[in-house]
Design an enzyme around this catalytic site. Structure first.
Site, PDB file in Angstrom:
ATOM      1  N   GLU A 124      -0.451   4.916  -0.492  1.00 62.27           N
ATOM      2  CA  GLU A 124      -1.205   6.155  -0.732  1.00 62.27           C
ATOM      3  C   GLU A 124      -0.284   7.356  -0.627  1.00 62.27           C
ATOM      4  O   GLU A 124       0.555   7.429   0.272  1.00 62.27           O
ATOM      5  CB  GLU A 124      -2.340   6.280   0.288  1.00 62.27           C
ATOM      6  CG  GLU A 124      -3.496   5.344  -0.018  1.00 62.27           C
ATOM      7  CD  GLU A 124      -4.682   5.537   0.923  1.00 62.27           C
ATOM      8  OE1 GLU A 124      -4.568   6.342   1.867  1.00 62.27           O
ATOM      9  OE2 GLU A 124      -5.702   4.875   0.696  1.00 62.27           O
TER      10      GLU A 124
ATOM     11  N   LYS B 216      -3.126   0.566 -24.799  1.00 62.85           N
ATOM     12  CA  LYS B 216      -3.556   0.465 -26.202  1.00 62.85           C
ATOM     13  C   LYS B 216      -2.309   0.476 -27.096  1.00 62.85           C
ATOM     14  O   LYS B 216      -1.494  -0.411 -26.959  1.00 62.85           O
ATOM     15  CB  LYS B 216      -4.573   1.566 -26.495  1.00 62.85           C
ATOM     16  CG  LYS B 216      -5.831   1.396 -25.592  1.00 62.85           C
ATOM     17  CD  LYS B 216      -6.904   2.438 -25.799  1.00 62.85           C
ATOM     18  CE  LYS B 216      -8.040   2.220 -24.806  1.00 62.85           C
ATOM     19  NZ  LYS B 216      -9.075   3.276 -24.881  1.00 62.85           N
TER      20      LYS B 216
ATOM     21  N   ARG C 255      -2.766  -2.545 -18.315  1.00 60.88           N
ATOM     22  CA  ARG C 255      -3.992  -1.753 -18.201  1.00 60.88           C
ATOM     23  C   ARG C 255      -3.779  -0.714 -17.115  1.00 60.88           C
ATOM     24  O   ARG C 255      -3.537  -1.040 -15.955  1.00 60.88           O
ATOM     25  CB  ARG C 255      -5.169  -2.648 -17.839  1.00 60.88           C
ATOM     26  CG  ARG C 255      -5.427  -3.720 -18.862  1.00 60.88           C
ATOM     27  CD  ARG C 255      -6.824  -4.272 -18.714  1.00 60.88           C
ATOM     28  NE  ARG C 255      -7.749  -3.429 -19.405  1.00 60.88           N
ATOM     29  CZ  ARG C 255      -8.080  -3.586 -20.691  1.00 60.88           C
ATOM     30  NH1 ARG C 255      -7.567  -4.550 -21.403  1.00 60.88           N
ATOM     31  NH2 ARG C 255      -8.941  -2.776 -21.268  1.00 60.88           N
TER      32      ARG C 255
ATOM     33  N   ASP D 125      -6.998  13.749 -25.089  1.00 60.12           N
ATOM     34  CA  ASP D 125      -7.151  12.354 -24.661  1.00 60.12           C
ATOM     35  C   ASP D 125      -6.592  11.475 -25.772  1.00 60.12           C
ATOM     36  O   ASP D 125      -7.258  11.219 -26.778  1.00 60.12           O
ATOM     37  CB  ASP D 125      -8.620  12.038 -24.382  1.00 60.12           C
ATOM     38  CG  ASP D 125      -8.817  10.615 -23.864  1.00 60.12           C
ATOM     39  OD1 ASP D 125      -7.858   9.824 -23.935  1.00 60.12           O
ATOM     40  OD2 ASP D 125      -9.924  10.312 -23.385  1.00 60.12           O
TER      41      ASP D 125
ATOM     42  N   TYR E 289       0.846  -1.201   0.000  1.00 61.63           N
ATOM     43  CA  TYR E 289       0.000   0.000   0.000  1.00 61.63           C
ATOM     44  C   TYR E 289       0.874   1.240   0.000  1.00 61.63           C
ATOM     45  O   TYR E 289       1.830   1.325   0.758  1.00 61.63           O
ATOM     46  CB  TYR E 289      -0.911   0.017   1.236  1.00 61.63           C
ATOM     47  CG  TYR E 289      -2.366   0.016   0.815  1.00 61.63           C
ATOM     48  CD1 TYR E 289      -2.935   1.167   0.272  1.00 61.63           C
ATOM     49  CD2 TYR E 289      -3.132  -1.130   0.891  1.00 61.63           C
ATOM     50  CE1 TYR E 289      -4.239   1.160  -0.167  1.00 61.63           C
ATOM     51  CE2 TYR E 289      -4.440  -1.140   0.447  1.00 61.63           C
ATOM     52  CZ  TYR E 289      -4.994   0.009  -0.074  1.00 61.63           C
ATOM     53  OH  TYR E 289      -6.278   0.005  -0.525  1.00 61.63           O
TER      54      TYR E 289
ATOM     55  N   THR F  80      -4.519   6.204 -21.705  1.00 56.71           N
ATOM     56  CA  THR F  80      -4.362   4.864 -21.159  1.00 56.71           C
ATOM     57  C   THR F  80      -2.957   4.403 -21.496  1.00 56.71           C
ATOM     58  O   THR F  80      -2.274   4.990 -22.340  1.00 56.71           O
ATOM     59  CB  THR F  80      -5.363   3.872 -21.784  1.00 56.71           C
ATOM     60  OG1 THR F  80      -5.167   3.862 -23.206  1.00 56.71           O
ATOM     61  CG2 THR F  80      -6.803   4.263 -21.478  1.00 56.71           C
TER      62      THR F  80
HETATM   63  C1  LIG Z   1     -10.040   3.678 -24.006  1.00 59.94           C
HETATM   64  C2  LIG Z   1     -10.321   5.104 -23.820  1.00 59.94           C
HETATM   65  C3  LIG Z   1     -10.598   5.632 -22.556  1.00 59.94           C
HETATM   66  C4  LIG Z   1     -10.904   4.798 -21.333  1.00 59.94           C
HETATM   67  O1  LIG Z   1     -10.037   3.891 -20.944  1.00 59.94           O
HETATM   68  P1  LIG Z   1     -10.458   2.696 -19.953  1.00 59.94           P
HETATM   69  O2  LIG Z   1      -9.125   2.235 -19.500  1.00 59.94           O
HETATM   70  O3  LIG Z   1     -11.214   1.727 -20.795  1.00 59.94           O
HETATM   71  O4  LIG Z   1     -11.283   3.257 -18.845  1.00 59.94           O
HETATM   72  C5  LIG Z   1     -10.724   7.011 -22.444  1.00 59.94           C
HETATM   73  N1  LIG Z   1     -10.613   7.803 -23.510  1.00 59.94           N
HETATM   74  C6  LIG Z   1     -10.391   7.325 -24.739  1.00 59.94           C
HETATM   75  C7  LIG Z   1     -10.281   8.271 -25.885  1.00 59.94           C
HETATM   76  C8  LIG Z   1     -10.245   5.963 -24.936  1.00 59.94           C
HETATM   77  O5  LIG Z   1     -10.047   5.502 -26.167  1.00 59.94           O
END
Ligand SMILES: *Cc1c(COP(=O)(O)O)cnc(C)c1O
Length: 424
Positions: free
Chosen positions: A60, A233, A239, A204, A58, A230
């Site tokens: 925090e 991807k 993740r 994003d 942990y 994220t």
């Molecule tokens: C995948 C994605 C997210 C969210 O990601 P999670 O890990 O699935 O919560 C947010 N914004 C965009 C543009 C995404 O493609």
């Protein structure tokens, strides 16, 4: 179940059911052509880091400012991840603790908005993400979401429309980026609009972070106040998620993530993020990112030549959005047939879709995962051919063709073993 389970011996003896399912999933990921653009194969090193005893701890707080003792190693792990993130994305500040992309974006709201404030983002059916203010998401119920779209004629974002909306609606935050955007994001154009309207610009880049890291998509660094991404991807990490920002927003972002939204960070994930960032800084990753784009372009050309209707006419990145209306096959029917053929995609709305989101007109495909297996553009003609055969077979109910395609897919997959998998 007869799947071999000896690869995870402790798991196999403690819980044979879960062990068998993990083994079966490993086999499935080995044998199928995975075209979901948000998915990938992490390296064995990333996989190992995310399965370590760091998860027992942990912590925090942030490095040097924790609420629990015993952080001798964890502080160094998180600091390495932070420094690598800042260097790779050329931003002043990085927070590597968000549990995933959606909580990362929620932290952005907590940092810059009050309930009821306005956020401007790409609307979900046009290719945006739920967390950019869409109604069914907390971000669209606790905040006032205003959506922009793409033009019907070009399939592309119209910055004049975005500017008009920004100047009339006066959002506190503008999101650019999305989940089904096949074209380059004009960060400079969005930054100008954010400046004119007094909004914070959040890029994003969840889908394209790996392309940015590898130099295959322009960087938001000179333009965005905050970059949300994220890590799992195109970036090919575990993740998780990161928020990067200009120095002036560092404190607001950190306080929003912890204690604003989250408790203890997932340290095993932080370690795996650090590993993925190290891999992404390697020159070989730039080759990977460029190959992802070259493969997507070749696949798009192969599909267009077979009469597939690509939203916006093609792609600049890793992703293709395909409107199947002209093929007379709904997206879901096509996606299910492709799955039976060993080609894994998702059904997706297309802009101005007359059909319902749960049964839309399109499919979305991408090349990050197949490129991680070393598959190159020369194979994309075959992939386009299989997609064509399968979609047509879905229309006519020709299961024999689908079975034949599945065998051919398996042969190609056997020739290009995926990273990180331990199947023979
Ligand atoms: C995948 C994605 C997210 C969210 O990601 P999670 O890990 O699935 O919560 C947010 N914004 C965009 C543009 C995404 O493609």
């Amino acid at each position: 179940m007869t799947a071999p389970v000896t690869r995870h011996p402790a798991l196999a003896s403690a819980d044979p059911e879960i062990a068998a399912l993990v083994a079966a999933e490993e086999q499935l990921q080995a044998d199928t052509l995975r075209l979901i653009p948000s998915e990938n194969y992490v390296s064995a090193a990333v996989l190992e880091a995310s399965g370590t005893v760091l998860q027992n701890k942990y912590s925090e707080g942030y490095p040097g400012k924790r609420y629990y003792e015993g952080q001798q190693n964890i502080d160094q792990v998180e600091s390495l991840a932070v420094e690598r993130a800042k260097a790779l994305f050329r931003m002043d500040h990085a927070n590597v603790q968000p549990y995933s992309g959606s909580p990362a974006n929620l932290a952005v709201y907590l940092a810059f908005l009050k309930p009821g404030d306005t956020v401007l983002g790409m609307s979900l059916p046009m290719g945006g993400h739920l967390t950019h203010g869409w109604g069914v998401s907390a971000t669209g119920t606790w905040f006032r979401g205003v959506g922009y779209g793409v033009r019907r004629d070009t399939g592309r974002v119209d910055l004049d429309e975005v500017r008009d909306l920004a100047l009339t609606e006066r959002p506190k935050v503008i999101f650019c980026g999305g989940t089904a955007v096949p074209r380059t994001i004009d960060f400079a154009g969005f930054a100008e609009i954010a400046r004119e309207s007094g909004a914070v610009l959040v890029a994003d880049v969840a889908h394209i972070a790996g392309l940015i890291a590898g130099g295959a998509h322009p960087s938001p660094a000179p333009y965005a106040d905050v970059v949300s991404t994220t890590t799992h991807k195109t970036l090919r990490g575990p993740r998780g998620a990161m928020l990067l920002s200009r120095a002036e927003h560092a404190r607001a972002i950190d306080r929003a993530v912890f204690p604003g939204l989250q408790g203890g960070p997932h340290n095993q994930t932080t370690a795996a993020i650090a590993v993925a960032l190290k891999e992404a800084a390697d020159p070989g990753f730039s080759d990977y990112a460029h190959q992802v784009v070259a493969n997507a372009r070749a696949l798009g050309e192969g599909l267009a030549a077979r009469g597939f209707d690509l939203v916006s006419g093609g792609t600049d990145n890793h992703l293709l959005l395909i409107d199947l209306t002209a093929k007379a096959v709904p997206g879901k029917l096509a996606a299910k047939a492709l799955d039976r053929a060993g080609i894994v995609v998702n059904y997706n709305t297309v802009p101005y879709d007359p059909r319902k989101p749960f049964d839309p007109s399109g499919i979305r495909i991408g090349t990050p995962a197949l490129t991680s297996r070393g598959i190159r553009a020369s194979e994309m003609g075959a992939v386009a051919h299989w997609i064509d055969l399968t979609v047509e077979a879905a229309r006519t109910g020709d299961e024999a063709t689908i079975t034949k395609v599945r065998a051919q897919v398996k042969t190609l997959m056997d020739a290009y073993p995926a990273p990180g998998l331990r199947v023979a």
